[in-house]
Design a protein around this motif. Structure first.
Motif, short mmCIF file in Angstrom:
data_model
loop_
_atom_site.label_atom_id
_atom_site.label_comp_id
_atom_site.label_asym_id
_atom_site.label_seq_id
_atom_site.Cartn_x
_atom_site.Cartn_y
_atom_site.Cartn_z
N GLN A 59 0.70 -0.98 0.17
CA GLN A 59 -0.20 0.04 -0.32
C GLN A 59 0.97 1.07 -0.12
O GLN A 59 0.57 1.88 -0.76
N ALA A 60 2.11 1.59 0.68
CA ALA A 60 3.20 2.30 1.07
C ALA A 60 3.06 2.62 -0.73
O ALA A 60 3.99 3.76 -1.05
N ALA A 61 3.94 1.47 -1.21
CA ALA A 61 4.57 1.80 -2.86
C ALA A 61 3.21 2.20 -3.69
O ALA A 61 3.21 2.84 -4.30
N ILE A 62 1.84 2.37 -3.99
CA ILE A 62 0.80 2.30 -4.46
C ILE A 62 0.70 3.94 -3.87
O ILE A 62 1.12 4.51 -5.20
N THR A 63 0.86 4.01 -2.85
CA THR A 63 0.33 5.59 -2.91
C THR A 63 1.74 6.77 -2.53
O THR A 63 1.37 7.87 -2.68
N GLY A 64 3.07 5.90 -2.77
CA GLY A 64 3.99 6.65 -3.30
C GLY A 64 4.05 7.03 -4.71
O GLY A 64 5.21 7.34 -4.71
N GLY A 65 3.38 6.84 -5.38
CA GLY A 65 4.05 6.48 -6.76
C GLY A 65 3.28 7.79 -7.15
O GLY A 65 3.14 9.01 -6.45
N LEU A 66 3.82 8.39 -8.40
CA LEU A 66 3.46 9.59 -8.79
C LEU A 66 2.10 10.30 -9.24
O LEU A 66 1.41 11.34 -8.60
N LEU A 67 1.11 9.16 -9.00
CA LEU A 67 0.30 9.15 -9.47
C LEU A 67 -1.12 8.48 -8.75
O LEU A 67 -1.39 9.37 -7.85
N GLY A 68 0.05 7.28 -7.90
CA GLY A 68 -1.28 6.69 -6.48
C GLY A 68 -1.67 6.28 -7.37
O GLY A 68 -2.46 5.73 -5.40
N ARG A 69 -1.83 5.50 -8.50
CA ARG A 69 -2.46 4.75 -8.42
C ARG A 69 -2.23 3.24 -9.04
O ARG A 69 -0.61 3.43 -10.31
N VAL A 70 -2.89 2.15 -9.06
CA VAL A 70 -1.99 1.37 -10.38
C VAL A 70 -3.20 -0.01 -11.00
O VAL A 70 -4.32 0.71 -9.98
N ALA A 71 -2.52 -0.33 -11.69
CA ALA A 71 -3.96 -1.50 -12.43
C ALA A 71 -3.25 -2.80 -12.99
O ALA A 71 -1.22 -2.77 -13.09
N VAL A 72 -4.48 -3.33 -11.32
CA VAL A 72 -4.06 -4.80 -12.26
C VAL A 72 -4.83 -6.07 -12.53
O VAL A 72 -6.13 -5.43 -11.99
N THR A 73 -4.17 -7.01 -13.00
CA THR A 73 -4.90 -7.93 -12.85
C THR A 73 -4.60 -9.77 -12.56
O THR A 73 -3.49 -9.21 -12.77
N TYR A 74 -5.36 -10.23 -12.23
CA TYR A 74 -5.14 -11.69 -12.22
C TYR A 74 -5.07 -12.72 -12.72
O TYR A 74 -6.34 -13.19 -13.09
N VAL A 75 -4.37 -12.96 -13.10
CA VAL A 75 -4.94 -14.04 -14.24
C VAL A 75 -3.77 -15.64 -13.94
O VAL A 75 -2.61 -15.65 -14.30
N GLU A 76 -4.78 -16.87 -14.29
CA GLU A 76 -3.92 -18.26 -14.13
C GLU A 76 -3.79 -18.53 -15.80
O GLU A 76 -4.75 -18.56 -16.44
N TRP A 77 -2.62 -19.53 -15.61
CA TRP A 77 -2.42 -19.53 -17.12
C TRP A 77 -1.11 -21.58 -17.12
O TRP A 77 -1.02 -21.38 -16.10
N ALA A 78 -2.09 -21.94 -18.57
CA ALA A 78 -0.90 -23.58 -18.49
C ALA A 78 -0.54 -23.42 -19.71
O ALA A 78 0.40 -22.56 -20.39
N GLY A 79 -1.59 -24.77 -20.81
CA GLY A 79 -1.44 -24.42 -21.82
C GLY A 79 -1.47 -23.51 -22.40
O GLY A 79 -1.93 -22.01 -22.24
N VAL A 80 -1.33 -23.45 -23.87
CA VAL A 80 -0.50 -21.77 -24.73
C VAL A 80 -2.03 -20.98 -24.62
O VAL A 80 -2.06 -20.09 -25.17
N HIS A 81 -4.10 -21.97 -25.14
CA HIS A 81 -4.90 -21.86 -24.67
C HIS A 81 -4.84 -21.40 -23.38
O HIS A 81 -6.43 -20.99 -23.23
N SER A 82 -4.35 -21.57 -22.38
CA SER A 82 -5.63 -21.87 -20.89
C SER A 82 -5.03 -20.51 -20.27
O SER A 82 -4.07 -20.49 -19.47
N GLN A 83 -5.42 -19.40 -19.81
CA GLN A 83 -5.62 -18.84 -19.42
C GLN A 83 -6.85 -18.55 -18.68
O GLN A 83 -7.55 -18.29 -19.17
N ARG A 84 -6.57 -18.40 -17.49
CA ARG A 84 -7.68 -18.05 -16.70
C ARG A 84 -8.17 -16.85 -16.19
O ARG A 84 -6.72 -16.46 -14.90
N VAL A 85 -8.95 -15.81 -16.20
CA VAL A 85 -8.71 -14.73 -15.49
C VAL A 85 -9.45 -15.02 -14.25
O VAL A 85 -11.26 -14.65 -14.25
N ILE A 86 -9.27 -14.29 -13.24
CA ILE A 86 -9.63 -14.49 -12.34
C ILE A 86 -9.74 -13.02 -11.62
O ILE A 86 -10.82 -12.69 -10.90
N VAL A 87 -9.20 -11.90 -11.76
CA VAL A 87 -9.25 -10.59 -11.19
C VAL A 87 -9.00 -9.38 -12.75
O VAL A 87 -8.24 -9.38 -13.05
#
Length: 263
Positions: A59-87
């Motif tokens: 949280q300190a790293a996020i708020t300490g940035g120039l803009l104070g915000r980041v964009a994040v996505t959480y994706v699980e992967w395995a095979g070449v066409h196997s990507q599962r978007v969790i967030v």
């Protein structure tokens, strides 16, 4: 008509740009869920990322940035066409946003998927970053895994395509020395493999995990480094001793593929 179409396109361009949100970093969290991962390991990964995102350090790293915000996505992967978007892509600019993302990650725990295509994960991540609606001062793919690429295009080709777009790739090799059937797909110097074959770009680094008990701490440290954008001399990298065989995962697969033909 052509003149009218040109004028309309010029007028529309600024409007499209205004729809995009500026952030300090676009961070794609690519998490390995191949079948070499056991159910308890999949749960450790999700809980580790969730705990890290709500930690005081991140949280300190996020708020300490120039803009104070980041964009994040959480994706699980395995095979070449196997990507599962969790967030899906989500902006975090405070503890409440981070808590919502953490709760999404740990809402439930899915099963593992087949094969290991780091190249597929990298290509998917780069396309997702290009289409996400955010403009980051930095763009980072954070990829974890417990084995080398064994499916899809060669990993170095995917890496080079990603780096050509100005995207940094960091690695979290999982070197937990697991025993059992699935260990035959792994290599003992996975950190060197990630350094030589997977990661690259401005400030890129490799941070290995050798024990599952250290996973949460490693993820927290890694996220702080990525969000804060620390200079390269502050980051840890494995040292590759000479040329490395970046097709070792494909070769291991070919040696062992007959196992799957057994009745």
């Amino acid at each position: 008509m052509r003149l009218i179409a040109l004028l309309l396109s010029l007028l529309a361009a600024p409007l499209c740009a205004q729809d995009r949100t500026e952030v300090d970093v676009e961070l794609f969290l690519a998490v390995d869920v191949s079948r070499s991962m056991q159910p308890f390991e999949l749960e450790i990964q999700r809980r580790g990322y969730a705990e890290a995102l709500v930690s005081a350090e991140v949280q300190a790293a996020i708020t300490g940035g120039l803009l104070g915000r980041v964009a994040v996505t959480y994706v699980e992967w395995a095979g070449v066409h196997s990507q599962r978007v969790i967030v899906p892509w989500t902006m975090i600019e405070g503890p409440e946003d981070a808590a919502r993302v953490a709760s999404q990650i740990t809402a439930h725990f899915d099963e593992a998927l087949r094969r290991t295509s780091i190249s597929g994960a990298l290509d998917h991540a780069a396309a997702s970053i290009e289409a996400n609606g955010f403009d980051g001062l930095r763009r980072v793919i954070d990829i974890s895994g417990d084995g080398p690429n064994n499916m899809g295009p060669p990993v170095t080709q995917a890496r080079d395509r990603v780096l050509a777009q100005g995207i940094t790739i960091n690695g979290l090799p999982l070197m937990t020395q697991d025993d059992g059937f699935m260990s035959r797909w792994n290599i003992p110097d996975l950190d060197v493999y990630y350094t030589a074959c997977v990661t690259g770009g401005t400030g890129s680094f490799v941070l290995p995990v050798v024990e599952w008990s250290a996973f949460a701490d490693a993820v927290r440290q890694k996220l702080v480094l990525e969000i804060a954008g620390l200079p390269p001399e502050r980051l840890w990298r494995a040292q590759a001793a000479g040329p490395y065989n970046c097709l070792i995962g494909e070769e291991i697969w070919e040696r062992n593929r007959d196992i799957f033909a057994l009745p």
